[in-house]
Write a protein that holds these residues in place. Structure first.
Motif, short mmCIF file in Angstrom:
data_model
loop_
_atom_site.label_atom_id
_atom_site.label_comp_id
_atom_site.label_asym_id
_atom_site.label_seq_id
_atom_site.Cartn_x
_atom_site.Cartn_y
_atom_site.Cartn_z
N SER A 1 -3.22 6.41 -7.15
CA SER A 1 -3.49 5.97 -8.52
C SER A 1 -2.80 4.63 -8.77
O SER A 1 -1.86 4.25 -8.05
CB SER A 1 -2.99 7.02 -9.52
N ASN A 2 -3.23 3.94 -9.78
CA ASN A 2 -2.69 2.61 -10.10
C ASN A 2 -1.21 2.73 -10.49
O ASN A 2 -0.89 3.37 -11.49
CB ASN A 2 -3.49 1.97 -11.23
N PRO A 3 -0.29 2.09 -9.75
CA PRO A 3 1.14 2.20 -10.06
C PRO A 3 1.51 1.60 -11.41
O PRO A 3 2.55 1.93 -11.97
CB PRO A 3 1.81 1.41 -8.93
N LEU A 4 0.64 0.71 -11.92
CA LEU A 4 0.95 0.01 -13.17
C LEU A 4 0.41 0.71 -14.39
O LEU A 4 0.50 0.19 -15.51
CB LEU A 4 0.40 -1.43 -13.11
N ILE A 5 -0.15 1.90 -14.21
CA ILE A 5 -0.69 2.65 -15.34
C ILE A 5 0.14 3.92 -15.55
O ILE A 5 0.46 4.64 -14.61
CB ILE A 5 -2.17 3.02 -15.10
N ASP A 6 0.50 4.16 -16.80
CA ASP A 6 1.25 5.36 -17.16
C ASP A 6 0.24 6.48 -17.41
O ASP A 6 -0.37 6.55 -18.48
CB ASP A 6 2.08 5.06 -18.42
N SER A 7 0.04 7.33 -16.43
CA SER A 7 -0.96 8.40 -16.53
C SER A 7 -0.66 9.35 -17.67
O SER A 7 -1.57 9.91 -18.30
CB SER A 7 -1.05 9.17 -15.22
N GLN A 8 0.62 9.53 -17.98
CA GLN A 8 1.00 10.43 -19.07
C GLN A 8 0.53 9.87 -20.40
O GLN A 8 0.11 10.61 -21.29
CB GLN A 8 2.51 10.63 -19.08
N ALA A 9 0.57 8.53 -20.54
CA ALA A 9 0.12 7.90 -21.77
C ALA A 9 -1.37 8.12 -21.98
O ALA A 9 -1.84 8.34 -23.10
CB ALA A 9 0.43 6.41 -21.74
N ASN B 1 0.81 -1.22 0.00
CA ASN B 1 0.00 0.00 0.00
C ASN B 1 0.84 1.28 0.00
O ASN B 1 0.34 2.35 0.32
CB ASN B 1 -0.94 0.00 1.21
N TYR B 2 2.13 1.14 -0.38
CA TYR B 2 2.99 2.32 -0.45
C TYR B 2 2.65 3.18 -1.68
O TYR B 2 1.86 2.79 -2.53
CB TYR B 2 4.45 1.91 -0.48
N LEU B 3 3.32 4.34 -1.77
CA LEU B 3 3.12 5.25 -2.89
C LEU B 3 3.42 4.57 -4.23
O LEU B 3 4.27 3.66 -4.29
CB LEU B 3 4.02 6.47 -2.72
N PRO B 4 2.76 5.01 -5.31
CA PRO B 4 2.95 4.37 -6.62
C PRO B 4 4.41 4.32 -7.06
O PRO B 4 4.86 3.29 -7.60
CB PRO B 4 2.13 5.26 -7.56
#
Length: 445
Positions: A134-142, A70-73
């Motif tokens: 936010s989901n760590p496995l998602i590239d928000s920039q993309a 549960n740590y930061l992304p």
């Protein structure tokens, strides 16, 4: 651990951590998956995630401290990158706002599934309001860039015109993945298993460790039907009764969400072994001691049971498979039986068909039987047979060369050596000659 029959619980199963304490994040994730994806897929995701969370608990390190789920992304991403490089032996490199993942020859074939599973895990925990970032496995920039490309038009600072107008280039149907970790050298290839004796080696390995009737029947079905393991071990009595032929059952397919959409066909000998199992070994473990005909097993009853009378699971079955393979020093994933089936069927198709049209018709029948979503899957197997044909023709050529070499040597012993002459082909200028043929003729001069 599955919930015992006599216990009431909101959980169908519990996941435990390294200290044998219930680990609710993975438990909640599994139950959130049910109804969204197949149960077999949910279990597959769990099996991919368990090694990662064990590693996270024992070996993860971020600034000298263990990493928790549960740590930061950015911390989770660093831990996953470390896991990919050191545990899964991948190569990871920076690229803009995401990471490229290169598989090596030492990387397991579960890398892609692991990344899908961990992405789904955080998606579930966010939906359940248990992970607050936010989901760590998602590239928000993309995602942002994709939105811009979908909305911005060619005119500066103007929105995109409707597609019906035809004034803007069409938006590509497919877009780049929004995953933070992108595998760039992954290309799925079915494995070509072409040993005609493979099934019998497996059966023999089972005999050495005293396989029960259940393990023998399931293994025979694997090689005879080309089905996935889960499609066999989760069969019910009704799945068998629903087919007119006593050599067939209906079952679900990957992605059919439990709906029975295909049939499997097996040998008469396996039918005999199946009924022997149902009416003896299975009856012994059935809580109601029912058999197929006399006591009329209900349609919803599972065909394969554990020794505790509960429905057989993949993990319980795999224990016996793995034990027999290790004992006989055979390295064989059970899914390879499916590849063996396809390879064997294609070889048979090529051997018995009398024309190309007949070959194509039989291949189409095989594609429908396997329920492949992409018909092109068969092309990789076909490539193997094209190579096999070349090998056969090439071997014949080499044998012919060897024979001619011996004949030549024999002639040299009996005849006077003569200077070989090449036949010269004269052509008239007005005759047009193919460019490849012209090149060949020029090479003879």
């Amino acid at each position: 651990m599955y919930c015992p029959k006599d216990v009431e619980s909101r959980y169908e199963l519990l996941v435990f951590n390294c200290q044998d304490q219930p680990f609710l994040p993975l438990t909640e994730f599994y139950h959130d998956c049910l109804g969204r994806i197949d149960k077999s897929s949910a279990l597959s995701y769990l099996n991919c995630l368990l090694p990662f969370f064990t590693w996270l608990n024992k070996y993860s390190n971020y600034l000298g401290k263990r990493v928790y789920w549960n740590y930061l992304p950015e911390i989770i991403r660093a831990a996953i990158e470390d896991y990919l490089m050191n545990k899964m032996e991948c190569k990871v490199r920076d690229k803009d706002t995401f990471r490229f993942v290169n598989l090596t020859n030492k990387s397991p074939n579960t890398v892609s599934r692991f990344l899908s599973a961990i992405k789904a895990f955080y998606k579930s925990l966010i939906r359940l309001k248990q992970y607050e970032y936010s989901n760590p496995l998602i590239d928000s920039q993309a995602i942002l860039n994709d939105y811009r490309s979908q909305s911005e038009g060619v005119r500066k600072d103007k929105p995109r015109m409707p597609s019906v107008g035809g004034t803007e280039d069409p938006i590509p149907h497919r877009r780049l993945t929004d995953s933070y970790f992108k595998i760039i050298n992954e290309e799925w290839q079915p494995q070509i298993i072409d040993d005609p004796h493979l099934p019998f080696q497996v059966y023999q390995a089972g005999k050495k460790v005293n396989w029960s009737q259940r393990e023998t029947v399931i293994s025979r079905m694997l090689f005879e039907t080309g089905a996935r393991v889960s499609e066999i071990i989760e069969l019910t009595i009704g799945d068998y009764r629903s087919r007119k032929s006593y050599q067939e059952v209906i079952t679900f397919n990957k992605g059919s969400h439990g709906i029975k959409v295909k049939f499997l066909r097996f040998s008469k000998d396996t039918v005999k072994r199946l009924f022997q199992y149902i009416n003896t070994e299975r009856k012994k473990y059935d809580p109601n001691q029912l058999d197929f005909d006399v006591d009329v097993l209900p349609d919803e009853a599972p065909i394969f049971l554990t020794e505790f009378g509960t429905p057989l699971t993949y993990n319980a079955w795999y224990y016996h498979w793995n034990k027999s393979m290790k004992n006989s020093d055979i390295k064989l994933n059970p899914h390879k039986a499916r590849h063996w089936f396809v390879t064997t069927r294609l070889r048979e198709i090529h051997n018995i068909s009398k024309s190309d049209a007949e070959i194509q018709q039989r291949k189409n029948e095989l594609i429908k039987y396997m329920k492949w979503k992409n018909p092109d899957t068969i092309k990789v197997y076909e490539h193997y047979f094209d190579e096999e044909k070349h090998r056969e023709a090439h071997d014949q050529m080499l044998e012919s060369m060897k024979k001619n070499e011996k004949e030549y040597e024999q002639e040299q012993k009996t005849k006077q050596k003569k200077k070989p002459k090449l036949a010269v082909i004269e052509t008239q200028k007005e005759i047009e000659i193919d460019a490849d043929l012209q090149e060949l003729l020029e090479g003879l001069e």
